[in-house]
Design a protein around this motif. Structure first.
Motif, PDB file in Angstrom:
ATOM      1  N   MET A 120      -0.652  -7.019  -0.636  1.00  0.00           N
ATOM      2  CA  MET A 120      -1.716  -7.476  -1.536  1.00  0.00           C
ATOM      3  C   MET A 120      -1.118  -8.560  -2.428  1.00  0.00           C
ATOM      4  O   MET A 120      -0.216  -8.291  -3.217  1.00  0.00           O
ATOM      5  CB  MET A 120      -2.246  -6.310  -2.383  1.00  0.00           C
TER       6      MET A 120
ATOM      7  N   THR B  19      -4.937  -0.762   2.345  1.00  0.00           N
ATOM      8  CA  THR B  19      -5.176  -1.948   1.519  1.00  0.00           C
ATOM      9  C   THR B  19      -6.630  -2.412   1.637  1.00  0.00           C
ATOM     10  O   THR B  19      -7.240  -2.836   0.655  1.00  0.00           O
ATOM     11  CB  THR B  19      -4.225  -3.079   1.953  1.00  0.00           C
TER      12      THR B  19
ATOM     13  N   ASP C 159       0.816  -1.216   0.000  1.00  0.00           N
ATOM     14  CA  ASP C 159       0.000   0.000   0.000  1.00  0.00           C
ATOM     15  C   ASP C 159       0.852   1.270   0.000  1.00  0.00           C
ATOM     16  O   ASP C 159       0.334   2.371   0.235  1.00  0.00           O
ATOM     17  CB  ASP C 159      -0.942   0.006   1.206  1.00  0.00           C
TER      18      ASP C 159
ATOM     19  N   LEU D 111     -12.656  -3.008  -4.864  1.00  0.00           N
ATOM     20  CA  LEU D 111     -12.610  -4.018  -5.927  1.00  0.00           C
ATOM     21  C   LEU D 111     -13.926  -4.794  -6.002  1.00  0.00           C
ATOM     22  O   LEU D 111     -14.333  -5.242  -7.075  1.00  0.00           O
ATOM     23  CB  LEU D 111     -11.458  -4.996  -5.677  1.00  0.00           C
TER      24      LEU D 111
ATOM     25  N   LEU E   2      -8.217  -2.926 -11.277  1.00  0.00           N
ATOM     26  CA  LEU E   2      -7.275  -2.714 -10.185  1.00  0.00           C
ATOM     27  C   LEU E   2      -6.527  -1.386 -10.353  1.00  0.00           C
ATOM     28  O   LEU E   2      -6.302  -0.652  -9.384  1.00  0.00           O
ATOM     29  CB  LEU E   2      -6.287  -3.882 -10.131  1.00  0.00           C
TER      30      LEU E   2
ATOM     31  N   HIS F  33     -13.652 -10.413  -6.604  1.00  0.00           N
ATOM     32  CA  HIS F  33     -13.290 -10.813  -5.244  1.00  0.00           C
ATOM     33  C   HIS F  33     -11.910 -10.235  -4.951  1.00  0.00           C
ATOM     34  O   HIS F  33     -11.020 -10.294  -5.799  1.00  0.00           O
ATOM     35  CB  HIS F  33     -13.248 -12.344  -5.144  1.00  0.00           C
ATOM     36  N   PRO F  34     -11.684  -9.672  -3.776  1.00  0.00           N
ATOM     37  CA  PRO F  34     -10.366  -9.087  -3.479  1.00  0.00           C
ATOM     38  C   PRO F  34      -9.267 -10.145  -3.437  1.00  0.00           C
ATOM     39  O   PRO F  34      -9.521 -11.332  -3.251  1.00  0.00           O
ATOM     40  CB  PRO F  34     -10.560  -8.454  -2.094  1.00  0.00           C
TER      41      PRO F  34
ATOM     42  N   THR G  47      -5.657 -11.657  -1.677  1.00  0.00           N
ATOM     43  CA  THR G  47      -5.262 -11.893  -0.291  1.00  0.00           C
ATOM     44  C   THR G  47      -4.639 -10.617   0.271  1.00  0.00           C
ATOM     45  O   THR G  47      -3.801  -9.989  -0.380  1.00  0.00           O
ATOM     46  CB  THR G  47      -4.251 -13.050  -0.204  1.00  0.00           C
ATOM     47  N   MET G  48      -5.059 -10.221   1.462  1.00  0.00           N
ATOM     48  CA  MET G  48      -4.620  -8.954   2.053  1.00  0.00           C
ATOM     49  C   MET G  48      -3.764  -9.177   3.294  1.00  0.00           C
ATOM     50  O   MET G  48      -3.981 -10.129   4.043  1.00  0.00           O
ATOM     51  CB  MET G  48      -5.825  -8.105   2.461  1.00  0.00           C
TER      52      MET G  48
ATOM     53  N   ALA H  71      -9.329  -3.106  -1.379  1.00  0.00           N
ATOM     54  CA  ALA H  71      -9.970  -4.414  -1.530  1.00  0.00           C
ATOM     55  C   ALA H  71     -11.495  -4.279  -1.565  1.00  0.00           C
ATOM     56  O   ALA H  71     -12.172  -4.933  -2.371  1.00  0.00           O
ATOM     57  CB  ALA H  71      -9.538  -5.335  -0.395  1.00  0.00           C
ATOM     58  N   LYS H  72     -12.038  -3.456  -0.700  1.00  0.00           N
ATOM     59  CA  LYS H  72     -13.498  -3.269  -0.681  1.00  0.00           C
ATOM     60  C   LYS H  72     -13.980  -2.601  -1.966  1.00  0.00           C
ATOM     61  O   LYS H  72     -15.064  -2.921  -2.469  1.00  0.00           O
ATOM     62  CB  LYS H  72     -13.892  -2.422   0.527  1.00  0.00           C
TER      63      LYS H  72
END
Length: 535
Positions: free
Chosen positions: A466, A439, A430, A446, A486, A452-453, A455-456, A443-444
């Motif tokens: 990310m 991050t 980030d 996206l 993205l 679907h986001p 892996t965070m 993700a939200k």
């Protein structure tokens, strides 16, 4: 107590700026859906059922005995409502169909979860898994009635040994972490057999999170090995820590930064020289299958996630499976039972008949032998691709990940991009986000873009991590569309666009209170009382 788990609440009704009205939470064809308990009625039912006591009496007694039976069963009659929702058949079907439309799935689009290998599951595999003789067998059937199933296990085991260059394989572990435990128990047995019990397992920072957890569960003390600035294991730090108290090193290769460990052979040689064993986490085997044999790298034990490398992604077909391949040194300590062909018949070999190759086994891992559904899917996948096809799986997975990594140059910070190509997954951070955006906000957002986001916040060695794994099953056109989405969200985050804090806006549910949901989950439905409803 709320009917919705902590933070999980319906869309907040919105007031239109042009009309004096309140929206219902419905969006186009996506209807707001209550819980089935909230919409059901105790007096409703999709079928007509005969009273249980009368059906029992009619089926087992003469008509003249009904009164006696009826009075005898009266104490067994339910005195209070059972509490189950009553719905007609159309209501029930529509309810679950609407819920299914609110769920994201691999059949809808890209699942970019790094470290998870969420790829398309060929429908041929599903067809084979549902064949009679595989889908309907029982683990307690006599061995002579399940010869076809045992042949599948034996053939799959042969492929796994061949692809990894190892000596043997245990098919019983049910998942990756279960396989890790299997490997460590074999290592412990080997050390105890030579009168050399040890207390420490070393785990690099770039390893999967289950590695230290499994080692601790097995009773070992866990110590970290740092990563270099290039995201690999610090070989010199590892050598400095090795000693007579170290039982094993648990290493993930390719590692969780999406990078191959170029010093793997040197690591194995150092560990073996110290009298310890090398455990490799094979969750990322999809990146090297057909290209690299772990046995050639000095690995002593490695689990293989059949539900990653050999299709059936998580949640895509039931439980997972984590067979463990062993070196010659550890094979005698592998778990029982195992499948062996004896003449024209396959046998499930137990402890009393194990013989010299498994004479020092640590015992059973589970009551029953592995996951038949996963075995059939994995073998179908392997036979469909062949050795050359599996090699292409790895090549295409690595190509797709590097395409994502390079397409986002200058858009997202990639902490290890300067050290060369990645393997199966691209890692971003980030760094450069403005206005307090994180991050989580990206993700939200996206989700609003229809994805679907990724892996965070994992791996922990990178701030605001990310992790994107596109796998080999995504086309260039599909990746271009994801990259475009993205890029759009990342540019907004770098510009400090505070509207990202409200994302997702267009999803069936808004942003959850994730802390409350984790600390105070509500796992069962409880109807609100009058006092609770008033609050």
């Amino acid at each position: 107590m709320s009917a919705n788990p902590g933070g999980w609440r319906p869309q907040t009704p919105e007031v239109s700026e042009t009309k004096a009205e309140t929206f219902t939470g419905n969006r186009a064809l996506m209807l707001e859906e209550p819980l089935i308990f909230e919409m059901g009625r105790e007096d409703g039912c999709g079928v007509d059922l005969q009273p249980a006591y009368l059906a029992s009496a009619v089926s087992s007694h003469h008509e003249g005995e009904l009164d006696e039976v009826y009075h005898g069963l009266l104490p067994l009659r339910r005195e209070a409502p059972i509490g189950l929702p009553g719905l007609s058949e159309p209501e029930m079907v529509r309810h679950y169909t609407r819920l299914s439309r609110q769920n994201y799935a691999i059949d809808l689009g890209l699942f970019p979860l790094g470290s998870c290998t969420m790829k398309h599951n060929p429908r041929l595999n599903e067809k084979v898994a549902r064949m009679p003789g595989f889908a309907d067998i029982h683990p307690l059937q006599p061995v002579d009635t399940v010869q076809g199933a045992l042949k599948v296990i034996d053939e799959l085991a042969g492929w796994l040994v061949k692809l990894t260059g190892m000596h043997s394989v245990a098919m019983s572990p049910k998942a990756g972490a279960h396989g890790e435990l299997c490997g460590l128990l074999a290592i412990r047995s080997a050390l105890e057999a030579r009168g050399d019990p040890r207390a420490v397992v070393l785990v690099p920072e770039s390893a999967h999170g289950t590695n230290p957890a499994t080692a601790a569960f097995a009773g070992y003390r866990v110590e970290d090995i740092p990563a270099t600035a290039a995201g690999r294991v610090d070989l010199e730090a590892l050598k400095a820590r090795l000693g007579p108290d170290v039982a094993a090193v648990m290493i993930t290769n390719p590692n969780t930064c999406g990078l191959f460990e170029p010093d793997m052979i040197a690591i194995s040689e150092a560990v073996h020289a110290a009298g310890a064993f090398v455990y490799c986490d094979g969750a990322n085997f999809n990146a090297i299958v057909g290209r690299v044999r772990p046995g050639d790298l000095g690995i002593d034990a490695m689990h293989i996630n059949l539900h990653k490398t050999f299709s059936t992604p998580h949640g895509g077909g039931g439980p997972g499976s984590g067979p463990v391949v062993f070196s010659e040194a550890l094979s005698p300590f592998a778990p029982l039972p195992f499948v062996e062909k004896r003449g024209d018949q396959y046998a499930l070999v137990e402890e009393e008949t194990a013989g010299e190759h498994h004479g020092s086994s640590f015992g059973r891992m589970t009551a029953f032998h592995g996951q038949m559904g996963m075995f059939t899917r994995a073998l179908s996948y392997i036979l469909s691709h062949g050795a050359d096809g599996l090699r292409q799986v790895a090549e295409d997975a690595v190509l797709n990940a590097n395409y994502v990594l390079r397409a986002l140059d200058g858009v997202l910070d990639a902490p290890f991009a300067a050290s060369g190509p990645c393997m199966h997954e691209a890692l971003f951070s980030d760094k450069g986000f403005a206005g307090g955006l994180t991050t989580l906000d990206l993700a939200k957002a996206l989700i609003d873009e229809g994805y679907h986001p990724m892996t965070m916040y994992f791996p922990l060695v990178v701030h605001g991590a990310m992790l994107v794994e596109p796998t080999e099953t995504e086309s260039k056109a599909g990746l271009d569309q994801f990259i475009s989405a993205l890029k759009s969200v990342a540019e907004r985050a770098k510009a400090g666009d505070q509207s990202l804090k409200a994302a997702p806006v267009h999803a069936p549910r808004r942003r959850l209170d994730e802390t409350l949901a984790a600390r105070k989950p509500i796992l069962v439905y409880k109807e609100l009382g009058a006092a609770e409803a008033a609050e």
